[in-house]
Design an enzyme around this catalytic site. Sequence first.
Site, PDB file in Angstrom:
ATOM      1  N   LYS A   1       9.604  14.828 -15.284  1.00 56.46           N
ATOM      2  CA  LYS A   1      10.159  15.096 -16.614  1.00 56.46           C
ATOM      3  C   LYS A   1      10.642  13.833 -17.293  1.00 56.46           C
ATOM      4  O   LYS A   1      10.905  13.836 -18.481  1.00 56.46           O
ATOM      5  CB  LYS A   1      11.255  16.175 -16.541  1.00 56.46           C
ATOM      6  CG  LYS A   1      12.385  15.899 -15.577  1.00 56.46           C
ATOM      7  CD  LYS A   1      13.319  17.113 -15.493  1.00 56.46           C
ATOM      8  CE  LYS A   1      14.393  16.868 -14.448  1.00 56.46           C
ATOM      9  NZ  LYS A   1      15.331  17.954 -14.311  1.00 56.46           N
TER      10      LYS A   1
ATOM     11  N   LYS B   1      17.851   4.149  -8.963  1.00 55.47           N
ATOM     12  CA  LYS B   1      18.551   4.417 -10.221  1.00 55.47           C
ATOM     13  C   LYS B   1      19.352   3.215 -10.681  1.00 55.47           C
ATOM     14  O   LYS B   1      19.489   3.000 -11.882  1.00 55.47           O
ATOM     15  CB  LYS B   1      19.464   5.644 -10.082  1.00 55.47           C
ATOM     16  CG  LYS B   1      18.684   6.949 -10.087  1.00 55.47           C
ATOM     17  CD  LYS B   1      19.564   8.125 -10.484  1.00 55.47           C
ATOM     18  CE  LYS B   1      18.745   9.418 -10.501  1.00 55.47           C
ATOM     19  NZ  LYS B   1      19.572  10.614 -10.623  1.00 55.47           N
TER      20      LYS B   1
ATOM     21  N   LYS C   1       3.755  11.464  -9.146  1.00 48.15           N
ATOM     22  CA  LYS C   1       4.247  12.827  -9.328  1.00 48.15           C
ATOM     23  C   LYS C   1       4.449  13.143 -10.815  1.00 48.15           C
ATOM     24  O   LYS C   1       4.883  12.278 -11.572  1.00 48.15           O
ATOM     25  CB  LYS C   1       5.596  12.911  -8.593  1.00 48.15           C
ATOM     26  CG  LYS C   1       6.140  14.293  -8.411  1.00 48.15           C
ATOM     27  CD  LYS C   1       7.388  14.236  -7.545  1.00 48.15           C
ATOM     28  CE  LYS C   1       8.326  15.360  -7.931  1.00 48.15           C
ATOM     29  NZ  LYS C   1       9.570  15.370  -7.210  1.00 48.15           N
TER      30      LYS C   1
END
Length: 334
Positions: free
Chosen positions: A200, A115, A197
Amino acid sequence: MIDDKKILFSGMQATGNLTLGNYIGALKNWLTLQDEYETFYSVVDLHSITVRQDPAELRSRARKLLTLYIAAGLDPEKNCIYYQSHVSGHAELAWILNCFTYMGELQRMTQFKDKSAKHADNINAGLFTYPVLMAADILLYQTDVVPVGKDQLQHLEITRDIAQRFNSIYGDVFTIPEPYIGKTGAKIMSLQDPEKKMSKSDENPNASIYLMDDKDTIIRKFKRAVTDSEANIAYNDTQPGIHNLIDIYSACTGKTADEVVSEFAGRGYGEFKLAVGEAVADLLGPLQARFFDLEKDKAYIDGVIKNNAEKADYYAQKTLRKVKKKVGFPEKIR
Ligand code: TRP
């Protein structure tokens, strides 16, 4: 334990639109746990502000996510469905646990590294201590089990380390949580890159099926799903696109992968993709209808929010009182 039941905690962030991957990988499993466990399912909005958010959008998404939990079939009488920000104990316990967590431990967290690479202009202290807040979420309710995806296992590990450290100093204050490894649903992959994967936060909208996609959109996305040139519907690792479509179809219909393979033996990819699209639309249609009905019932949802925040707060305070006493804070004068 609450009423002889083990305690289960999990949470999701209200950032981005939930995908079919979130539903099959997480939500759908949660439904099977609601009788066996005393469950707490939080919309973890405190976590969301580690990344800059538009306030109106965060508020609206958080309410939608909470409504979706119910639309998916979690009974709010049985499951404590609430906003993390409504229970101040999360932030209080997180502060205390910060003082029992080492910089070095947090520096090793792979999600922090990922992140901070992604948000290089906003590497704030909250992003760094995110796992401590997550530990507080879990430990606040004396949680026994936490259903989490692989990407969160490291955070659960640090939660256990913090709890054990605290207990070794102060005695048995926290239950040591275990990851819940159940009959987890298949990991659903991106429709555009089946090695990745379904996420979203994917920038390509064709890569994911969103839970609120209408039937035409769903069918169109499956028609465009990336497969291979084998022209053979088989369940193996060399055909990740088809593997993923089989997983999706079997999650929607309850059929095993073998059954799906024999059902579609000798048929073309086009036909199979259409069948998968139809099965997904059949699964999501009723969920969407329930969602829109619930969304209109403002008083009902407000009631759930209020009652469950009170219930969560009751259990949170129980743990907090103990913790505060142990670390040496003076008792409140009443
Ligand atoms: N960090 C989790 C995620 O992004 C969400 C989360 C926050 C969570 N607190 C939690 C999950 C506690 C399980 C238990 O997926």
